[in-house]
Scaffold this motif. Structure first.
Motif, PDB file in Angstrom:
ATOM      1  N   PRO A  54      -0.727 -12.446   2.777  1.00 52.76           N
ATOM      2  CA  PRO A  54      -0.503 -13.215   1.820  1.00 52.76           C
ATOM      3  C   PRO A  54       0.787 -14.577   2.098  1.00 52.76           C
ATOM      4  O   PRO A  54       0.693 -15.403   1.698  1.00 52.76           O
ATOM      5  CB  PRO A  54       0.079 -12.393   0.846  1.00 52.76           C
ATOM      6  CG  PRO A  54      -0.369 -10.954   1.161  1.00 52.76           C
ATOM      7  CD  PRO A  54      -0.463 -11.143   2.439  1.00 52.76           C
ATOM      8  N   TRP A  55       1.604 -14.195   3.099  1.00 53.62           N
ATOM      9  CA  TRP A  55       2.667 -14.921   3.634  1.00 53.62           C
ATOM     10  C   TRP A  55       2.295 -15.990   4.606  1.00 53.62           C
ATOM     11  O   TRP A  55       3.034 -16.978   4.899  1.00 53.62           O
ATOM     12  CB  TRP A  55       3.787 -14.285   4.021  1.00 53.62           C
ATOM     13  CG  TRP A  55       4.326 -13.372   3.064  1.00 53.62           C
ATOM     14  CD1 TRP A  55       3.983 -13.047   1.691  1.00 53.62           C
ATOM     15  CD2 TRP A  55       5.347 -12.185   3.364  1.00 53.62           C
ATOM     16  NE1 TRP A  55       4.618 -12.034   1.049  1.00 53.62           N
ATOM     17  CE2 TRP A  55       5.482 -11.258   1.972  1.00 53.62           C
ATOM     18  CE3 TRP A  55       5.857 -11.745   4.303  1.00 53.62           C
ATOM     19  CZ2 TRP A  55       6.273 -10.396   1.886  1.00 53.62           C
ATOM     20  CZ3 TRP A  55       6.963 -10.778   3.949  1.00 53.62           C
ATOM     21  CH2 TRP A  55       6.912  -9.906   2.908  1.00 53.62           C
ATOM     22  N   SER A 255      -0.057  -4.876  -2.893  1.00 55.23           N
ATOM     23  CA  SER A 255       0.025  -6.200  -3.161  1.00 55.23           C
ATOM     24  C   SER A 255       0.939  -7.013  -3.988  1.00 55.23           C
ATOM     25  O   SER A 255       1.260  -8.338  -3.980  1.00 55.23           O
ATOM     26  CB  SER A 255      -1.579  -6.873  -3.257  1.00 55.23           C
ATOM     27  OG  SER A 255      -1.865  -6.299  -4.438  1.00 55.23           O
ATOM     28  N   ASN A 259       3.370 -10.087  -3.332  1.00 54.82           N
ATOM     29  CA  ASN A 259       3.493 -11.214  -4.092  1.00 54.82           C
ATOM     30  C   ASN A 259       4.827 -11.657  -4.648  1.00 54.82           C
ATOM     31  O   ASN A 259       5.304 -12.731  -4.982  1.00 54.82           O
ATOM     32  CB  ASN A 259       2.149 -11.380  -5.251  1.00 54.82           C
ATOM     33  CG  ASN A 259       0.879 -11.153  -4.652  1.00 54.82           C
ATOM     34  OD1 ASN A 259       0.805 -11.806  -3.651  1.00 54.82           O
ATOM     35  ND2 ASN A 259       0.136 -10.683  -5.316  1.00 54.82           N
TER      36      ASN A 259
END
Length: 273
Positions: A54-55, A255, A259
């Motif tokens: 995600p990053w 997650s 986030n």
């Protein structure tokens, strides 16, 4: 653009293993406890990539461990000092910094000792010291490893994170799973365990200057809710997010946690240095 392209591995200055992926300003992510201090491979490689995905579209993420070849008796300040020296040498300025579990102890110590190297800090499943149950579990792991039963030590650590009613019936399964977690030479892990056993920066948190987010689960076996909240409260620009029904493992891998951390870092990335 494939944000997961450009994966590289190697050693940072001073012998700190890393896996890097993504593009953007540097974000250093310090792993939790591992049996060796090596570049991630196999399952660890896949888990690391999954956690940072995600990053990776926003940052160049460096997943790092502790220095390889720690000397007996090194403290958490020594361990964090190795990473601080590597950040100084590799990036020449402040980085976004996060650590999970034992990695959280490392980043808190680094932020206390070298606040000028931290642009923003996220601490996951960690606090300014271990809770009493967490300290006992890690002491048992160290004792059993030194006695020649690392499988028993890791099985105990794994079952400690299970619901109490399942700990006894699943202990044999945990022993089977723990076999893959042991190392021929656990000396680096043992130095880290001893350092974390003595780790306590509760009276130094006011030295942290970076905006700080502490993420924890109220049912974490290694820490209490109060320890998470006290850690955030001790930092001038600190805040805590507590998942009321989550334990250590779920908070570390969710997650939702990733986030939260990403949003926190992106908000700080928009603020000029």
């Amino acid at each position: 653009m494939d944000v997961m392209a450009g994966v590289s591995t190697g050693m940072l200055s001073g012998g700190i293993p890393y896996l890097a992926v993504g593009a953007g300003p540097p974000l250093v992510m310090v792993q939790g406890l591992t049996s060796t201090h090596e570049v991630p491979t196999g399952m660890e490689w896949r888990m690391a990539l999954s956690m940072v995905k995600p990053w990776a579209g926003h940052f160049r993420v460096f997943v790092v461990n502790r220095k390889r070849g720690l000397a007996p008796g090194e403290s958490m300040a020594d361990i964090a000092g190795h990473l601080a020296a590597a950040i100084d040498a590799e990036f020449g300025g402040p980085v976004f910094l996060t650590g999970t579990s034992t990695g959280g102890s490392v980043v808190l110590q680094l932020a206390v000792d070298r606040p000028e190297l931290v642009r923003a800090l996220v601490v996951v499943c960690s606090a300014y010291r271990l809770g009493p149950n967490g300290r006992q579990v890690q002491q048992d792991l160290a004792r059993l490893t030194r006695a020649g039963d690392p499988v028993g030590g890791f099985a105990g650590l794994m079952t400690a994170m299970m619901p109490p009613r399942l700990q006894r019936p699943l202990h044999p399964v945990a022993r089977v799973m723990a076999r893959s977690m042991t190392a021929t030479d656990p000396s680096d892990m043992l130095v880290t365990l001893d350092a974390e056993d003595a780790f306590d920066v509760g009276d130094q948190l006011d030295r942290i200057t970076a905006p700080t987010l502490v993420i924890g689960g109220a049912k974490d076996v290694f820490y209490t809710r109060e320890l998470f909240e006290q850690t955030a409260a001790g930092v001038k620009d600190g805040r805590a997010h507590i998942f009321p029904d989550w334990g250590h493992g779920r908070t570390a891998t969710s997650s939702s946690t990733a986030n939260l951390a990403l949003g926190f870092f992106l908000a700080r990335d928009a603020v000029p240095l």
